[in-house]
Enzyme design. Structure first.
Site, PDB file in Angstrom:
ATOM      1  N   PHE A  82       8.212  16.118 -19.854  1.00  0.00           N
ATOM      2  CA  PHE A  82       7.476  17.239 -20.466  1.00  0.00           C
ATOM      3  C   PHE A  82       6.565  16.796 -21.623  1.00  0.00           C
ATOM      4  CE2 PHE A  82       8.346  20.676 -23.839  1.00  0.00           C
ATOM      5  CZ  PHE A  82       7.136  21.304 -23.629  1.00  0.00           C
ATOM      6  N   LEU A 121      11.398   7.887 -13.529  1.00  0.00           N
ATOM      7  CA  LEU A 121      11.395   9.031 -12.603  1.00  0.00           C
ATOM      8  C   LEU A 121      12.825   9.454 -12.258  1.00  0.00           C
ATOM      9  CD1 LEU A 121       8.362   8.207 -10.254  1.00  0.00           C
ATOM     10  CD2 LEU A 121       8.410   9.626 -12.310  1.00  0.00           C
ATOM     11  N   ALA A 155      11.138   8.281 -23.604  1.00  0.00           N
ATOM     12  CA  ALA A 155      12.106   8.199 -22.501  1.00  0.00           C
ATOM     13  C   ALA A 155      13.495   8.531 -22.998  1.00  0.00           C
ATOM     14  CB  ALA A 155      12.087   6.802 -21.889  1.00  0.00           C
ATOM     15  N   GLU A 208      17.375  10.867 -21.792  1.00  0.00           N
ATOM     16  CA  GLU A 208      18.077  11.989 -21.180  1.00  0.00           C
ATOM     17  C   GLU A 208      18.029  13.075 -22.243  1.00  0.00           C
ATOM     18  OE1 GLU A 208      19.341  12.454 -18.214  1.00  0.00           O
ATOM     19  OE2 GLU A 208      18.894  10.446 -17.472  1.00  0.00           O
ATOM     20  N   THR A 225      14.603  14.058 -32.657  1.00  0.00           N
ATOM     21  CA  THR A 225      14.761  15.519 -32.585  1.00  0.00           C
ATOM     22  C   THR A 225      15.434  16.066 -33.842  1.00  0.00           C
ATOM     23  OG1 THR A 225      16.085  17.206 -31.471  1.00  0.00           O
ATOM     24  CG2 THR A 225      16.838  14.960 -31.197  1.00  0.00           C
ATOM     25  N   ASP A 226      15.171  17.334 -34.138  1.00  0.00           N
ATOM     26  CA  ASP A 226      15.841  17.969 -35.281  1.00  0.00           C
ATOM     27  C   ASP A 226      17.345  18.131 -35.033  1.00  0.00           C
ATOM     28  OD1 ASP A 226      15.737  20.014 -33.385  1.00  0.00           O
ATOM     29  OD2 ASP A 226      14.821  21.498 -34.719  1.00  0.00           O
ATOM     30  N   GLU A 227      17.760  17.952 -33.760  1.00  0.00           N
ATOM     31  CA  GLU A 227      19.188  18.125 -33.455  1.00  0.00           C
ATOM     32  C   GLU A 227      20.059  17.074 -34.135  1.00  0.00           C
ATOM     33  OE1 GLU A 227      20.314  19.382 -29.565  1.00  0.00           O
ATOM     34  OE2 GLU A 227      18.308  20.105 -29.102  1.00  0.00           O
ATOM     35  N   TYR A 249      24.308  14.545 -26.603  1.00  0.00           N
ATOM     36  CA  TYR A 249      22.851  14.324 -26.651  1.00  0.00           C
ATOM     37  C   TYR A 249      22.407  14.017 -28.081  1.00  0.00           C
ATOM     38  CZ  TYR A 249      17.913  15.568 -27.207  1.00  0.00           C
ATOM     39  OH  TYR A 249      16.591  15.557 -27.563  1.00  0.00           O
ATOM     40  N   LYS A 295      20.839  10.534 -29.779  1.00  0.00           N
ATOM     41  CA  LYS A 295      19.527  10.443 -30.444  1.00  0.00           C
ATOM     42  C   LYS A 295      19.694   9.962 -31.891  1.00  0.00           C
ATOM     43  CE  LYS A 295      16.003  11.537 -28.994  1.00  0.00           C
ATOM     44  NZ  LYS A 295      14.988  10.760 -28.216  1.00  0.00           N
ATOM     45  N   ASN A 342      12.251  22.477 -31.366  1.00  0.00           N
ATOM     46  CA  ASN A 342      12.143  22.753 -29.924  1.00  0.00           C
ATOM     47  C   ASN A 342      10.689  22.903 -29.498  1.00  0.00           C
ATOM     48  OD1 ASN A 342      14.958  23.130 -30.106  1.00  0.00           O
ATOM     49  ND2 ASN A 342      14.866  24.621 -28.437  1.00  0.00           N
ATOM     50  N   ASN A 343      10.312  22.194 -28.437  1.00  0.00           N
ATOM     51  CA  ASN A 343       8.952  22.291 -27.911  1.00  0.00           C
ATOM     52  C   ASN A 343       8.897  23.259 -26.750  1.00  0.00           C
ATOM     53  OD1 ASN A 343       7.174  19.168 -28.263  1.00  0.00           O
ATOM     54  ND2 ASN A 343       8.763  19.963 -29.576  1.00  0.00           N
TER      55      ASN A 343
HETATM   56  N1  NAD Z   1      11.969  19.075 -25.434  1.00  0.00           N
HETATM   57  C1  NAD Z   1      12.129  19.282 -26.739  1.00  0.00           C
HETATM   58  O1  NAD Z   1      12.125  20.430 -27.184  1.00  0.00           O
HETATM   59  C2  NAD Z   1      12.279  18.107 -27.679  1.00  0.00           C
HETATM   60  C3  NAD Z   1      12.252  18.359 -29.058  1.00  0.00           C
HETATM   61  C4  NAD Z   1      12.344  17.252 -29.937  1.00  0.00           C
HETATM   62  C5  NAD Z   1      12.445  15.978 -29.443  1.00  0.00           C
HETATM   63  N2  NAD Z   1      12.487  15.769 -28.084  1.00  0.00           N
HETATM   64  C6  NAD Z   1      12.563  14.385 -27.621  1.00  0.00           C
HETATM   65  O2  NAD Z   1      11.327  14.099 -26.967  1.00  0.00           O
HETATM   66  C7  NAD Z   1      11.521  13.189 -25.896  1.00  0.00           C
HETATM   67  C8  NAD Z   1      10.956  13.768 -24.622  1.00  0.00           C
HETATM   68  O3  NAD Z   1      11.602  15.012 -24.346  1.00  0.00           O
HETATM   69  P1  NAD Z   1      11.206  15.863 -23.059  1.00  0.00           P
HETATM   70  O4  NAD Z   1      11.627  17.263 -23.307  1.00  0.00           O
HETATM   71  O5  NAD Z   1       9.815  15.560 -22.670  1.00  0.00           O
HETATM   72  O6  NAD Z   1      12.210  15.208 -21.989  1.00  0.00           O
HETATM   73  P2  NAD Z   1      12.144  15.203 -20.407  1.00  0.00           P
HETATM   74  O7  NAD Z   1      13.569  15.222 -19.969  1.00  0.00           O
HETATM   75  O8  NAD Z   1      11.215  16.264 -19.901  1.00  0.00           O
HETATM   76  O9  NAD Z   1      11.485  13.784 -20.056  1.00  0.00           O
HETATM   77  C9  NAD Z   1      12.167  12.575 -20.204  1.00  0.00           C
HETATM   78  C10 NAD Z   1      11.455  11.533 -19.346  1.00  0.00           C
HETATM   79  O10 NAD Z   1      12.112  10.275 -19.561  1.00  0.00           O
HETATM   80  C11 NAD Z   1      12.266   9.621 -18.297  1.00  0.00           C
HETATM   81  N3  NAD Z   1      13.442   8.746 -18.384  1.00  0.00           N
HETATM   82  C12 NAD Z   1      14.751   9.100 -18.485  1.00  0.00           C
HETATM   83  N4  NAD Z   1      15.525   8.000 -18.510  1.00  0.00           N
HETATM   84  C13 NAD Z   1      14.699   6.930 -18.438  1.00  0.00           C
HETATM   85  C14 NAD Z   1      14.907   5.527 -18.431  1.00  0.00           C
HETATM   86  N5  NAD Z   1      16.143   5.018 -18.504  1.00  0.00           N
HETATM   87  N6  NAD Z   1      13.826   4.715 -18.368  1.00  0.00           N
HETATM   88  C15 NAD Z   1      12.572   5.219 -18.294  1.00  0.00           C
HETATM   89  N7  NAD Z   1      12.319   6.552 -18.260  1.00  0.00           N
HETATM   90  C16 NAD Z   1      13.364   7.396 -18.344  1.00  0.00           C
HETATM   91  C17 NAD Z   1      12.475  10.761 -17.300  1.00  0.00           C
HETATM   92  O11 NAD Z   1      12.178  10.357 -15.974  1.00  0.00           O
HETATM   93  C18 NAD Z   1      11.506  11.816 -17.839  1.00  0.00           C
HETATM   94  O12 NAD Z   1      10.223  11.652 -17.282  1.00  0.00           O
HETATM   95  C19 NAD Z   1      13.032  12.931 -25.825  1.00  0.00           C
HETATM   96  O13 NAD Z   1      13.287  11.713 -26.473  1.00  0.00           O
HETATM   97  C20 NAD Z   1      13.645  14.089 -26.596  1.00  0.00           C
HETATM   98  O14 NAD Z   1      14.828  13.693 -27.209  1.00  0.00           O
HETATM   99  C21 NAD Z   1      12.397  16.806 -27.201  1.00  0.00           C
END
Ligand code: NAD
Length: 344
Positions: free
Chosen positions: A11, A35, A82, A84, A125-127, A153, A157, A182-183
């Site tokens: 995302f 992927l 990247a 989980e 993340t803020d978490e 999770y 992080k 949160n995005n």
């Molecule tokens: N979504 C939110 O609201 C939010 C807020 C703050 C921070 N974050 C952080 O931002 C980052 C991206 O979040 P997101 O929501 O886009 O996550 P997402 O789950 O949509 O995307 C994660 C991507 O990482 C890839 N990935 C997973 N394991 C991998 C590995 N071992 N090697 C290579 N690629 C791998 C997945 O295929 C996926 O494309 C994360 O680190 C998350 O902690 C997210």
């Protein structure tokens, strides 16, 4: 400038790639993504033929592969998205969260040390700050708030953040960390709250809300997050943490009701379900540091952003229907077969 973006088929990473290609047409962007179920190559389809963009399928946990890649590509910067990322999944199966989010980050930093880098940016993340009480609205997370995690999770992080700081202190690796709220916005996987509720509401299915829906999150439109990371890469101080958030707090119930209202669907679709174990009550970011030091301000308020997001999901139904049907997982196979490595 050549930037490695890990997790760019997810995302926020994909939105960051689009943002950077648009803002810095002279940069080369390389996306590395394993992927997993959360990565969707269809998301990147419209930039796949750009001369300054390259997709590489690979896993950040795979040390030999990552070291070969760094040796070959000579990156200037790495932005590590990247991960989980789904809290519910981390409660069911924590192991892979530790492997990818902690050990994967360490592999990337080891490669940065070996081959040299101008900046390693960790998207956190803020978490990692735990949660705040519901009845003290003035309390917010600052960069000085102590790390207190609630889920596997957030613990993974937070562990990665500590490791990034250790690599700066011990090895002088030029790092920065951002901790965002949160995005929401285009291309978010439909297991997360906002796209899940949009897709359920459109199908007139029950909308499952945890507990009483009182939990409060601080919502940031994804493009504002991308702009903040771009600023940190170019103007942020090495070794520093920057909180990113937009003062857009909403309870989960408010978010769900807004979606139903926008889609003209009845609130009777809401179904309260047993609360998530260890569910954080409230997150709220104090973004004073990034605002004062880097002149960053969020540009899209929640009330506008949610309308834009709903419109995007209405206009791009095929994208998320392919995910719900599982078809998106065949896309890479169909296009490229089963090989790891470069794809343009
Ligand atoms: N979504 C939110 O609201 C939010 C807020 C703050 C921070 N974050 C952080 O931002 C980052 C991206 O979040 P997101 O929501 O886009 O996550 P997402 O789950 O949509 O995307 C994660 C991507 O990482 C890839 N990935 C997973 N394991 C991998 C590995 N071992 N090697 C290579 N690629 C791998 C997945 O295929 C996926 O494309 C994360 O680190 C998350 O902690 C997210």
């Amino acid at each position: 400038m050549k930037i490695l973006v890990t997790g760019g088929a997810g995302f926020i990473g994909s939105n960051f790639i689009f943002y950077m290609l648009d803002q810095h047409p002279d940069y080369d962007i390389v996306c590395l993504d394993a992927l997993t179920y959360a990565g969707n190559l269809e998301t990147l389809e419209h930039v796949m033929d750009n001369d300054n963009f390259k997709f590489i399928k690979g896993d950040i946990r795979d040390r030999d592969f990552i070291f070969d890649l760094f040796k070959k590509e000579n990156f200037d910067m790495v932005v590590n998205f990247a991960a989980e990322s789904h809290v519910d999944r981390s409660i069911k199966d924590p192991g892979v969260f530790l492997e990818t989010n902690i050990l994967g980050t360490q592999v990337l930093m080891a490669a940065c040390r070996e081959y040299g880098i101008k900046r390693f940016h960790q998207v956190s993340t803020d978490e990692v700050y735990g949660d705040l009480p519901l009845d003290k609205p003035d309390l917010m997370f600052t960069e000085e708030t102590s790390i207190t995690t609630s889920s596997p999770y957030s613990a993974s992080k937070a562990s990665a953040d500590l490791l990034v700081e250790a690599y700066h202190r011990t090895f002088n690796l030029p790092v920065t960390i951002s901790r965002c709220s949160n995005n929401y916005g285009p291309y978010q996987f439909p297991e997360k709250l906002i796209p899940l509720m949009i897709s359920k509401a459109l199908a007139e299915e029950e909308l499952p809300v945890y507990g009483k829906g009182e939990n409060v999150r601080d919502w940031l439109y994804v493009k504002d997050h991308c702009e903040a990371i771009d600023l940190i890469l170019h103007k942020g101080q090495q070794g520093e943490v920057y909180n990113i958030g937009g003062h857009n707090e909403r309870s989960n119930l408010e978010v769900v009701k807004t979606i139903l209202n926008e889609l003209d669907k009845p609130e009777s679709l809401i179904t309260f379900v047993e609360d998530r174990a260890g569910h954080d009550l409230r997150y709220a970011i104090d973004p004073t540091k990034i605002s004062e030091e880097l002149d960053w301000e969020p540009t899209i308020l929640f009330d506008q952003g949610i309308k834009k997001t709903i419109k995007w999901y209405l206009d791009n139904e095929e994208w998320w229907q392919n995910i719900l049907s599982g078809e998106y997982q065949d896309y890479y196979q169909k296009m490229y077969g089963d090989k790891q490595g470069d794809k343009r």
